[in-house]
Design a protein around this motif. Structure first.
Motif, PDB file in Angstrom:
ATOM      1  N   GLU A   1       0.819  -1.211   0.000  1.00 24.18           N
ATOM      2  CA  GLU A   1       0.000   0.000   0.000  1.00 24.18           C
ATOM      3  C   GLU A   1       0.852   1.260   0.000  1.00 24.18           C
ATOM      4  O   GLU A   1       0.471   2.278  -0.603  1.00 24.18           O
ATOM      5  N   ASP A   2       1.995   1.232   0.677  1.00 24.97           N
ATOM      6  CA  ASP A   2       2.854   2.426   0.724  1.00 24.97           C
ATOM      7  C   ASP A   2       3.392   2.757  -0.665  1.00 24.97           C
ATOM      8  O   ASP A   2       3.405   3.927  -1.080  1.00 24.97           O
ATOM      9  N   PHE A   3       3.827   1.719  -1.397  1.00 24.75           N
ATOM     10  CA  PHE A   3       4.322   1.970  -2.749  1.00 24.75           C
ATOM     11  C   PHE A   3       3.218   2.546  -3.620  1.00 24.75           C
ATOM     12  O   PHE A   3       3.428   3.540  -4.340  1.00 24.75           O
ATOM     13  N   TRP A   4       2.050   1.923  -3.578  1.00 24.16           N
ATOM     14  CA  TRP A   4       0.979   2.377  -4.454  1.00 24.16           C
ATOM     15  C   TRP A   4       0.430   3.735  -4.042  1.00 24.16           C
ATOM     16  O   TRP A   4       0.037   4.543  -4.898  1.00 24.16           O
ATOM     17  N   ALA A   5       0.393   4.019  -2.758  1.00 33.80           N
ATOM     18  CA  ALA A   5      -0.072   5.334  -2.323  1.00 33.80           C
ATOM     19  C   ALA A   5       0.812   6.441  -2.872  1.00 33.80           C
ATOM     20  O   ALA A   5       0.331   7.521  -3.241  1.00 33.80           O
ATOM     21  N   ALA A   6       2.106   6.163  -2.966  1.00 37.88           N
ATOM     22  CA  ALA A   6       3.040   7.166  -3.476  1.00 37.88           C
ATOM     23  C   ALA A   6       3.046   7.259  -4.993  1.00 37.88           C
ATOM     24  O   ALA A   6       3.450   8.289  -5.551  1.00 37.88           O
ATOM     25  N   ASN A   7       2.582   6.217  -5.679  1.00 43.00           N
ATOM     26  CA  ASN A   7       2.741   6.155  -7.131  1.00 43.00           C
ATOM     27  C   ASN A   7       1.446   5.950  -7.907  1.00 43.00           C
ATOM     28  O   ASN A   7       1.483   5.850  -9.137  1.00 43.00           O
ATOM     29  N   LEU A   8       0.313   5.878  -7.225  1.00 37.06           N
ATOM     30  CA  LEU A   8      -0.928   5.503  -7.888  1.00 37.06           C
ATOM     31  C   LEU A   8      -1.283   6.437  -9.038  1.00 37.06           C
ATOM     32  O   LEU A   8      -1.626   5.988 -10.138  1.00 37.06           O
ATOM     33  N   GLY A   9      -1.214   7.752  -8.810  1.00 32.58           N
ATOM     34  CA  GLY A   9      -1.603   8.686  -9.859  1.00 32.58           C
ATOM     35  C   GLY A   9      -0.744   8.548 -11.101  1.00 32.58           C
ATOM     36  O   GLY A   9      -1.255   8.427 -12.220  1.00 32.58           O
ATOM     37  N   THR A  10       0.564   8.537 -10.914  1.00 30.76           N
ATOM     38  CA  THR A  10       1.489   8.433 -12.046  1.00 30.76           C
ATOM     39  C   THR A  10       1.310   7.119 -12.789  1.00 30.76           C
ATOM     40  O   THR A  10       1.251   7.090 -14.029  1.00 30.76           O
ATOM     41  N   LEU A  11       1.202   6.013 -12.039  1.00 32.27           N
ATOM     42  CA  LEU A  11       1.106   4.712 -12.685  1.00 32.27           C
ATOM     43  C   LEU A  11      -0.265   4.468 -13.306  1.00 32.27           C
ATOM     44  O   LEU A  11      -0.366   3.751 -14.306  1.00 32.27           O
ATOM     45  N   THR A  12      -1.297   5.068 -12.737  1.00 30.56           N
ATOM     46  CA  THR A  12      -2.618   4.963 -13.371  1.00 30.56           C
ATOM     47  C   THR A  12      -2.614   5.679 -14.714  1.00 30.56           C
ATOM     48  O   THR A  12      -3.134   5.160 -15.717  1.00 30.56           O
TER      49      THR A  12
END
Length: 365
Positions: free
Chosen positions: A345-356
């Motif tokens: 969750e920590d990785f995705w919380a930091a990168n969700l917008g960019t990776l989406t």
């Protein structure tokens, strides 16, 4: 459902009209904290404490939301509150409500990764009324959200499509041995990027930070064989209609589809597990009442009932559901599944917008 639960389903409206979907009703703008008391055991609520209060509950729709509403009937009966139903969850709409100070959703089901990434911006912090003491090991209260259920991103397959069943993520990418269309999310890369890397030989302990380019290169090898879904309902439609032979699907949706007459299996190795959260938006009309609803959800009896209705676990370690065969087959934390992988969750919380954004560019490319 009992008549004590008032249900409405609202269509999407422009931000300027966000207040029109759910009428404020009695209790709007109030804080029920003094009526509820300081603490409450998970699964309980002070009788009659929310008489006259209306709460709007928003979730993903379909069978899972129907089951959530069924479980919450006990909350309305005990507390006196009325629950108005809305959905499906729409992050842009939730953001517009908060930013325009027109919040009409009180409790919202969201992906835990999204919640973690928007805690300070859009979501109210947890109140002391939340009792997380019965969570199974590994689950904790978030700063701005509460685990609502556990699900797996699983490799699902049409049992009638292959002479031999797939057994690993690499089989998802082997279109010679396992021909047919594959289904993945059109809008959310969470789970799919992990699956591609696992298929390419990355060990679970080495997944994060994700090597996104390597994952997309792997997915490029089956791009022409992909079909896309945008909701849980579309996952079930794909399984029921034969549009694909395999898919990366939510575990509970496989159970729903099989219960409706499909015949899909799941690979029992390396499910990619995650949680959904209940959150309360900043500016909610009665945050204490909203937190009381969430706290009621966390009880053992509620967890057992929800699992029986959906196959999804709520994470209460004392829940003891009586599951049918369809639900037992998709219990991704059970001993039937091995080498479970958990979303970071920590990785995705930091990168969700960019990776989406990167994922949507790729799917549209």
């Amino acid at each position: 459902m009992r008549t004590s639960v008032a249900l409405t389903v609202c269509a999407f409206v422009l931000p300027i009209l966000l207040g029109a979907c759910s009428p404020p009703g009695p209790g709007a703008g109030q804080d029920s904290a003094s009526k509820l008391g300081d603490t409450a055991r998970a699964g309980s609520v002070k009788p009659g404490a929310l008489d006259g209060v209306t709460l709007t509950f928003t979730s993903w729709g379909g069978e899972s939301q129907q089951a959530q509403m069924k479980v919450l009937e006990g909350f309305t009966e005990a507390s006196g509150a009325t629950i108005v139903e809305d959905g499906p969850t729409n992050y842009a709409k939730l953001q517009a409500q908060v930013e325009n100070n027109q919040v009409t959703w009180d409790v919202v089901t969201v992906d835990s990764v999204w919640a973690a990434g928007h805690c300070d911006l859009l979501l109210a912090p947890d109140e002391s009324i939340i009792d997380g003491s019965e969570f199974t090991d590994g689950l904790t209260l978030g700063d701005c959200g509460v685990p609502a259920d556990i699900y797996g991103n699983v490799l699902a397959f049409d049992r009638g499509a292959f002479a031999e069943a797939p057994t690993r993520w690499a089989d998802f990418f082997d279109t010679q041995a396992f021909p047919g269309k594959r289904a993945v999310s059109a809008t959310n890369p969470t789970g799919t990027l992990e699956a591609a890397l696992l298929a390419d030989g990355v060990k679970p302990d080495d997944l994060y930070p994700l090597d996104v380019e390597r994952a997309l290169d792997k997915l490029d090898t089956i791009r022409d064989d992909l079909v896309f879904w945008s909701s849980g309902a579309e996952q079930e439609q794909i399984m029921g209609s034969g549009q694909a032979a395999m898919g990366i699907f939510w575990s509970g949706r496989v159970g729903f589809s099989n219960k409706a007459g499909s015949d899909w299996g799941t690979v029992k190795t390396q499910p990619i597990n995650a949680t959904s959260w209940f959150v309360v938006p900043k500016g909610a009309r009665d945050p204490a009442a909203a937190m009381a609803l969430i706290n009621y959800w966390l009880g053992a009896e509620q967890g057992a009932e929800y699992a029986e209705l959906t196959s999804y676990e709520t994470g209460n370690r004392n829940a003891d559901p009586d599951l049918d065969a369809f639900a037992r087959d998709v219990q991704v934390t059970s001993s039937d599944y091995s080498d479970q992988v958990w979303i970071d969750e920590d990785f995705w919380a930091a990168n969700l917008g960019t990776l989406t954004d990167r994922w949507i560019d790729w799917t549209n490319g």
